[in-house]
Scaffold this motif. Sequence first.
Motif, PDB file in Angstrom:
ATOM      1  N   CYS A  19      65.240  92.404  12.418  1.00 45.40           N
ATOM      2  CA  CYS A  19      65.027  91.892  11.279  1.00 45.40           C
ATOM      3  C   CYS A  19      63.872  92.309  10.560  1.00 45.40           C
ATOM      4  CB  CYS A  19      65.307  90.280  11.086  1.00 45.40           C
ATOM      5  SG  CYS A  19      66.993  89.889  11.216  1.00 45.40           S
ATOM      6  N   TRP A  20      63.910  92.681   9.348  1.00 47.15           N
ATOM      7  CA  TRP A  20      62.800  93.234   8.588  1.00 47.15           C
ATOM      8  C   TRP A  20      61.376  93.092   9.104  1.00 47.15           C
ATOM      9  CZ3 TRP A  20      66.759  90.453   5.986  1.00 47.15           C
ATOM     10  CH2 TRP A  20      67.734  91.375   5.726  1.00 47.15           C
ATOM     11  N   ASP A  21      61.120  91.721   8.884  1.00 49.33           N
ATOM     12  CA  ASP A  21      59.673  91.512   9.206  1.00 49.33           C
ATOM     13  C   ASP A  21      59.515  90.625  10.392  1.00 49.33           C
ATOM     14  OD1 ASP A  21      59.405  90.811   5.936  1.00 49.33           O
ATOM     15  OD2 ASP A  21      60.149  89.843   7.282  1.00 49.33           O
ATOM     16  N   GLU A  22      60.395  90.734  11.034  1.00 46.92           N
ATOM     17  CA  GLU A  22      60.425  89.677  12.465  1.00 46.92           C
ATOM     18  C   GLU A  22      59.461  90.000  13.405  1.00 46.92           C
ATOM     19  OE1 GLU A  22      64.068  87.482  14.424  1.00 46.92           O
ATOM     20  OE2 GLU A  22      63.715  89.617  15.317  1.00 46.92           O
ATOM     21  N   ARG A  23      58.768  88.913  13.833  1.00 52.37           N
ATOM     22  CA  ARG A  23      57.672  89.331  14.829  1.00 52.37           C
ATOM     23  C   ARG A  23      57.986  88.211  15.956  1.00 52.37           C
ATOM     24  NH1 ARG A  23      52.636  88.037  13.440  1.00 52.37           N
ATOM     25  NH2 ARG A  23      53.354  86.379  12.640  1.00 52.37           N
ATOM     26  N   LEU A  24      58.548  88.800  17.038  1.00 55.99           N
ATOM     27  CA  LEU A  24      58.895  87.580  18.205  1.00 55.99           C
ATOM     28  C   LEU A  24      57.856  87.310  18.921  1.00 55.99           C
ATOM     29  CD1 LEU A  24      62.364  89.108  19.338  1.00 55.99           C
ATOM     30  CD2 LEU A  24      61.994  87.314  17.908  1.00 55.99           C
ATOM     31  N   LEU A  25      57.695  85.869  19.277  1.00 59.10           N
ATOM     32  CA  LEU A  25      56.451  85.323  19.762  1.00 59.10           C
ATOM     33  C   LEU A  25      56.404  85.993  21.400  1.00 59.10           C
ATOM     34  CD1 LEU A  25      54.196  83.384  20.020  1.00 59.10           C
ATOM     35  CD2 LEU A  25      56.006  81.762  20.801  1.00 59.10           C
ATOM     36  N   LYS A  26      57.635  86.247  21.961  1.00 57.98           N
ATOM     37  CA  LYS A  26      57.777  86.736  23.187  1.00 57.98           C
ATOM     38  C   LYS A  26      57.297  88.111  23.253  1.00 57.98           C
ATOM     39  CE  LYS A  26      62.613  87.808  23.471  1.00 57.98           C
ATOM     40  NZ  LYS A  26      63.697  87.883  24.062  1.00 57.98           N
ATOM     41  N   ASN A  27      57.165  89.204  22.014  1.00 55.28           N
ATOM     42  CA  ASN A  27      56.626  90.305  22.288  1.00 55.28           C
ATOM     43  C   ASN A  27      55.442  90.445  21.905  1.00 55.28           C
ATOM     44  OD1 ASN A  27      59.395  91.070  22.908  1.00 55.28           O
ATOM     45  ND2 ASN A  27      59.859  91.500  20.953  1.00 55.28           N
ATOM     46  N   SER A  28      54.827  89.467  21.486  1.00 55.80           N
ATOM     47  CA  SER A  28      53.445  89.441  20.843  1.00 55.80           C
ATOM     48  C   SER A  28      52.316  89.396  22.125  1.00 55.80           C
ATOM     49  CB  SER A  28      53.350  88.682  19.616  1.00 55.80           C
ATOM     50  OG  SER A  28      52.767  87.265  20.259  1.00 55.80           O
ATOM     51  N   ARG A  29      51.246  89.994  22.107  1.00 52.10           N
ATOM     52  CA  ARG A  29      49.987  89.746  22.780  1.00 52.10           C
ATOM     53  C   ARG A  29      48.959  89.194  21.990  1.00 52.10           C
ATOM     54  NH1 ARG A  29      50.393  92.393  27.602  1.00 52.10           N
ATOM     55  NH2 ARG A  29      49.052  90.628  28.149  1.00 52.10           N
ATOM     56  N   THR A  30      49.078  87.682  21.900  1.00 53.96           N
ATOM     57  CA  THR A  30      48.003  86.954  21.317  1.00 53.96           C
ATOM     58  C   THR A  30      46.833  87.031  21.514  1.00 53.96           C
ATOM     59  OG1 THR A  30      50.051  85.625  21.468  1.00 53.96           O
ATOM     60  CG2 THR A  30      48.307  84.658  19.999  1.00 53.96           C
ATOM     61  N   VAL A  31      45.846  87.589  20.848  1.00 54.29           N
ATOM     62  CA  VAL A  31      44.454  87.650  21.090  1.00 54.29           C
ATOM     63  C   VAL A  31      43.712  86.100  20.711  1.00 54.29           C
ATOM     64  CG1 VAL A  31      42.096  88.270  20.187  1.00 54.29           C
ATOM     65  CG2 VAL A  31      44.254  89.996  20.377  1.00 54.29           C
ATOM     66  N   TYR A  32      42.856  85.945  21.688  1.00 55.53           N
ATOM     67  CA  TYR A  32      42.410  84.572  21.729  1.00 55.53           C
ATOM     68  C   TYR A  32      40.961  84.747  21.172  1.00 55.53           C
ATOM     69  CZ  TYR A  32      39.289  82.103  25.183  1.00 55.53           C
ATOM     70  OH  TYR A  32      38.414  82.035  25.991  1.00 55.53           O
ATOM     71  N   LEU A  33      40.292  85.736  21.582  1.00 54.76           N
ATOM     72  CA  LEU A  33      38.777  86.096  21.322  1.00 54.76           C
ATOM     73  C   LEU A  33      38.888  87.529  20.963  1.00 54.76           C
ATOM     74  CD1 LEU A  33      35.844  84.836  21.269  1.00 54.76           C
ATOM     75  CD2 LEU A  33      35.977  85.327  23.551  1.00 54.76           C
ATOM     76  N   SER A  34      38.145  87.737  19.740  1.00 57.20           N
ATOM     77  CA  SER A  34      37.763  89.316  19.589  1.00 57.20           C
ATOM     78  C   SER A  34      36.288  89.557  19.321  1.00 57.20           C
ATOM     79  CB  SER A  34      38.428  89.626  18.459  1.00 57.20           C
ATOM     80  OG  SER A  34      40.072  89.879  18.736  1.00 57.20           O
ATOM     81  N   GLY A  35      35.667  90.616  19.771  1.00 58.58           N
ATOM     82  CA  GLY A  35      34.466  90.886  19.346  1.00 58.58           C
ATOM     83  C   GLY A  35      34.495  92.488  18.981  1.00 58.58           C
ATOM     84  N   PHE A  36      33.522  92.843  18.050  1.00 59.85           N
ATOM     85  CA  PHE A  36      33.170  93.952  17.500  1.00 59.85           C
ATOM     86  C   PHE A  36      31.853  94.568  17.567  1.00 59.85           C
ATOM     87  CE2 PHE A  36      35.682  91.275  14.646  1.00 59.85           C
ATOM     88  CZ  PHE A  36      37.056  91.874  14.896  1.00 59.85           C
ATOM     89  N   ASP A  37      31.749  95.945  18.000  1.00 59.76           N
ATOM     90  CA  ASP A  37      30.527  96.487  18.199  1.00 59.76           C
ATOM     91  C   ASP A  37      30.599  97.819  17.460  1.00 59.76           C
ATOM     92  OD1 ASP A  37      29.188  94.851  20.103  1.00 59.76           O
ATOM     93  OD2 ASP A  37      30.737  94.922  21.532  1.00 59.76           O
ATOM     94  N   LEU A  38      29.139  98.332  17.413  1.00 55.49           N
ATOM     95  CA  LEU A  38      29.130  99.674  16.834  1.00 55.49           C
ATOM     96  C   LEU A  38      28.748 100.415  18.237  1.00 55.49           C
ATOM     97  CD1 LEU A  38      26.929  99.964  13.657  1.00 55.49           C
ATOM     98  CD2 LEU A  38      29.154 100.850  14.187  1.00 55.49           C
TER      99      LEU A  38
END
Lengths: 370, 496
Positions: A19-38
């Motif tokens: 379905c158009w904008d379906e995002r199934l929970l089981k297919n997602s890889r949920t991030v719990y922490l992100s960090g950004f570097d240069l």
Amino acid sequence: MRKIELFLIFFILPLLAGCWDERLLKNSRTVYLSGFDLVENGDYQTTSIIRDMNISESSRGEISISNQLVTGKGGSIKEASMTIDQSVPGNYDPAKGRTLILGIDVAKGDIYNVLDSLYRDPRVDLNAKIAMTDNSANELITHLSENEVEKGEYLYELIHSSETHSEIQDITLKSIRTYLFDEGKDFMLPYLSKDEEDNEVKIKGTALFNDNSFTGQFLSPDESTLLLLFMETQSPKALLTEQLDEKAGGSVSYNVKSVSRKLKLEKEEKVHANIMLQLDVEIVDYPPDHLDKQETIIFLENRLSKILTEKADGLFKKLAANQSDVLGLGRELIAFHPSIWKEIMGVNYYEHILINPEVKVNVRSSGIIL
Amino acid sequence: MRFKRNKSKKSLINQANLSIENIKSQLNHTSDLKDREIHSNNQIYIILYINSLVDQEKLESKIIKPLIKMENNNILNELYSQEISTAKSDKKAISGLLDGYCLLIKKGRNNEGFLLKTNASTDRDVSEPIVEKTILGAKVGFVESLDKNIFLLRTLTKSPDFTVKKYTLGSSTTTNVSLVYLDHVTDPEIIKKVEQRIKSITLDSIRSEGNIQDCIEDHTVTPFPQLLLTERPDRASANLKDGRVALIIDGSPTVIILPATFMTFFQTPDDYITRWWLGSFFRFIRLISYIIALILPALYIAFVSFHYEAIPLELVYSLQSSLSYVPFRPFMELMIMQFSLELLREASIRLPPSVAQTFGIVGGLVVGTAMVEAGIVSYGGLIVVALTSVSSFVQPNLEMSSSIRIIGFPLMLLAAIFGFLGIVIGVLFVFIHLSRLTSFGLPYFSPFVPLNMEEFKDTIIRVPSWMMYKNSENSPHYKQEKRSRKWKLDESEEPY
């Protein structure tokens, strides 16, 4: 016939995948922490922890948690996350990331460059906490992924508890945006560092920002508590400890119950900001006791007022040196003294402001003993 | 047909000339139609009755015996039957025979006919209602006899206003139906409407209350029932006192209450027996559970397939961990689970109670866990379906709880296609539909739409009974005594 067709359509519809904008929970890889570097040549590097929970089949419902550390590089944050997406099964989804960590290189530049892509995604948690580290975010997150496996939202809780103790400013992805685009206001972020001795991530203090970039200076938790008191944005718990001389009994700890601030702005040679801070405190630790005596209380009030005024002086000198207007005096001028603001406005307006802090402490309570 | 009608007209003119042969042939010479000739006082009497419908003993002792011993020919004074009427035509005689009366024909130049009540009753004893159980309420349920049901209602509703109107419905087989209401309490408009609608029923035969319901309800294309079916006399009586009408059908232990509004289905006798705090709490729980049963599966689907960022973080991981083994999409997953639950539910009705319990354990627990372990459904889905079905069982009315299932599936579908948006649209449609419904001309979703604050006293909460009085003049309800707790004032004025 039409009815049968209609029925068939509605019957088949739910069976159709995608379905158009379906995002199934089981297919997602949920991030719990992100960090950004240069990283070198101006590329961004995103480091994320993807958490997986596995219910083991053999030992009936026993849950084991595993962290997967992923990194990706790219010219923009979005490109970096696309690189990660290519390397993980399922959809890399930063929406649930509740803590964002900025590496020191990123923080020294314009941090909005990093945050922009997050604001454009409607699913990102706007209540995510933002923090910066004294090293690269990658290193900090790698450390966390190795050592903090079982502790749910370790970093989030760490920052949150510091907030409730008025040690750092309450900054979320939502609230930081107003500071980023306000010319008369700056902010501070929690300053994380890895303690080599304990091998633990700790909050060292708060990092001072000027406009959108880190000034290089950070405040200790004590200093930032005092600053938060001056901003009148402290949490119900704001515990401070002052060293008194030997004769007076070592040290005293007190909790600030309420604050009232009087701010007076005057234009002379420079803009003079006279801040009068009245603190109603509760003594929580004072071994010499005898708080029933008026002299003791007056002595404490005088000593604390003096110590805090001195400390505040030092604090505002530090802010002035870094041109970090965390107090929001620029905003104050814009709002109430636009004529003064017009004279001093500009990138370095804070140079023209001289702050005279004065702290008056009133002991209101001494706990359940005297 | 035409010929027959002419015939009955003819017998009307030629009064009281009953033709035994005609009656017999109209009843197709059925073998349980018996007749007996009695000679008494130089007069020939013929007793005609349907063997299977009459009480043999009654017939012998109260009709035949006095008839033989009769001294004069005044039947009305000599027979012991409680109900004697003259049969003026063959048609009337036949319908009397079918009701279990016996037909006494005095032979002569004109055959004079009398219908005497001798019907046998197959009444069972009054027993506790099975479907609508209460904790504290009366342990009496309606039975299959019309007269006994009216008796049950009358004992609970002692009032000269209590009015019963009898109708006979059905053209090929007949069923007796009684309309019961409290005159002066019930809106005459409603009575008029109900009478009109009942009279317009031209069904061949009435099999159950469902037939009548289909014919008289305002809207047929709706999952919401507009008539309340109850097997409890106390509930029926309370509704009569509220100005509603009861429709009792002979041979059915279920009484139709009308007009029913949405909130009527959430009331139980227990609400009024317990103290009002408790009653209000139960009422509230029932409403909440209705909403849960309606929306929870749809919400789950929307959360899991569109909006998982709205779930708390820890829950996301545990949901995800069990979901990742499920090969189906969330909608299919829930459908499989719901379907197997419906199977269990349907199967357990047919089973004897002793087996049903074992079956429930095997079906519910074993199959449920096995399905999760086999990866057909996830733990989340199992919890949602279980909670939903428990919530739907909370509903005191069977028809209202099945409306949940009818609306629930489309809602799930909408959620699977459009996420939260679909649920919002679906619920909106349900509300619009509810607001448009009427029950015998009265707004169905009252007091919400149209808003009537006065009526809220007995909807989401139940206020104490002394506050229940109605202010509005045109209310069909009793004007209750406002000062039922006046004693408090009196007591406080007493000198110490």
